[in-house]
Design an enzyme around this catalytic site. Structure first.
Site, short mmCIF file in Angstrom:
data_model
loop_
_atom_site.label_atom_id
_atom_site.label_comp_id
_atom_site.label_asym_id
_atom_site.label_seq_id
_atom_site.Cartn_x
_atom_site.Cartn_y
_atom_site.Cartn_z
N SER A 59 0.86 -1.19 0.00
CA SER A 59 0.00 0.00 0.00
C SER A 59 0.90 1.23 0.00
O SER A 59 2.09 1.14 0.35
CB SER A 59 -0.85 -0.01 1.29
N TYR A 92 -1.62 -0.79 10.48
CA TYR A 92 -1.79 -1.12 9.06
C TYR A 92 -0.50 -0.82 8.29
O TYR A 92 -0.03 -1.64 7.50
CB TYR A 92 -2.97 -0.33 8.49
#
Ligand SMILES: NC(=O)c1ccc[n+]([C@@H]2O[C@H](COP(=O)([O-])OP(=O)(O)OC[C@H]3O[C@@H](n4cnc5c(N)ncnc54)[C@H](OP(=O)(O)O)[C@@H]3O)[C@@H](O)[C@H]2O)c1
Length: 248
Positions: free
Chosen positions: A143, A156
């Site tokens: 990401s 995350y």
């Protein structure tokens, strides 16, 4: 039909929605055989049926990536049916952002189990057959958060940084078997991912951000197809992309 995609057997985790679903559709349109894994069996069954109705080849195998045995079963099902695995797309993930001071330990555990261990289990499941084949391509999904951390996304971002580190270590280790590795780091893409946020106030902020910035999931599917479609002696190691209008 694109070169070097048609006929390939591609295993996709997290194929029941979002990026995985879009990629399964896109690659099957290029002639790939897709093996779909996710927990929501009805969703992947329907997707497989849709692909087959269009003349493609697909099977659906209910899979929870937090269980190494289930990920092995997914890969074994691909081998049993199609006798090889050419691409493993370790895509399943979740993003339950929250500030650390809220101590959402259950969310932290789930994020680490799916985003890190799920990727490792995918690598473990597919490496032996790719080593035997002396060919194969492992694609892991990181990401933008794997490149930078911000408030509310420490856990995350840590998992997505881990995916990049694991991918680079893997890249170096698999040279003797002629394997390719790619890590793809998307920015905001319109999927069900914001639905994994469990804190209502954080979810509202992320929902608004995605509404403003997110681009369609086929952007990711095309990035996957780009990496796979290269000639065998070209290894696209890393792709980072954002919506053009996304700054951070
Ligand atoms: N969308 C974005 O903006 C964005 C940006 C950067 C990175 N990513 C990454 O892209 C990947 C795909 O996410 P998405 O955006 O497509 O979100 P999504 O629409 O929510 O899809 C997530 C997928 O992961 C699967 N999954 C979750 N937990 C699982 C488990 N325990 N076992 C097996 N599958 C599981 C879900 O299937 P089931 O619930 O059916 O199991 C679903 O198919 C994730 O790794 C995410 O972190 C997305």
């Amino acid at each position: 039909m694109s070169d070097n995609i048609s006929g390939k057997v591609v295993v996709i985790t997290g194929a029941s929605s979002g990026l995985g679903e879009a990629t399964a559709q896109h690659l099957s349109e290029q002639g790939a055989i897709v093996v779909l894994g996710a927990r929501r069996a009805a969703r992947i069954d329907t997707l497989a049926a849709r692909i087959m109705a269009k003349g493609g080849q697909a099977i659906a195998v209910p899979t929870d990536v937090t269980d190494a045995a289930q990920v092995q079963h997914l890969v074994d099902a691909a081998l049993e049916r199609f006798a090889r695995v050419d691409v493993m797309l370790n895509n399943a993930g979740l993003m339950p952002h929250s500030p650390l001071e809220r101590r959402k330990i259950n969310d932290w555990d789930r994020t680490i189990d799916v985003n890190i261990k799920g990727v490792l289990y995918g690598i473990a499941a597919v490496l032996p057959c790719m080593q035997r084949q002396r060919s194969g391509h492992i694609i892991n999904v990181s990401s933008v958060a794997g490149h930078k951390v911000g408030v509310n996304n420490a856990v995350y971002a840590a998992t997505k940084t881990a995916v990049r580190v694991i991918s680079e270590g893997l890249r170096q280790e698999v040279k003797p078997w002629n394997l390719r590795t790619t890590v793809i780091s998307p920015g905001a893409v319109a999927t069900e991912l914001p639905g994994s946020v469990t804190e209502p106030d954080i979810a509202r902020g992320i929902g608004a951000f995605y509404e403003q910035f997110a681009i369609p999931a086929d952007s990711f599917a095309r990035a996957v197809a780009f990496a796979i479609s290269q000639p065998d002696d070209v290894d696209v190691n890393e792709i980072l992309f954002r919506p053009t209008r996304q700054e951070g």
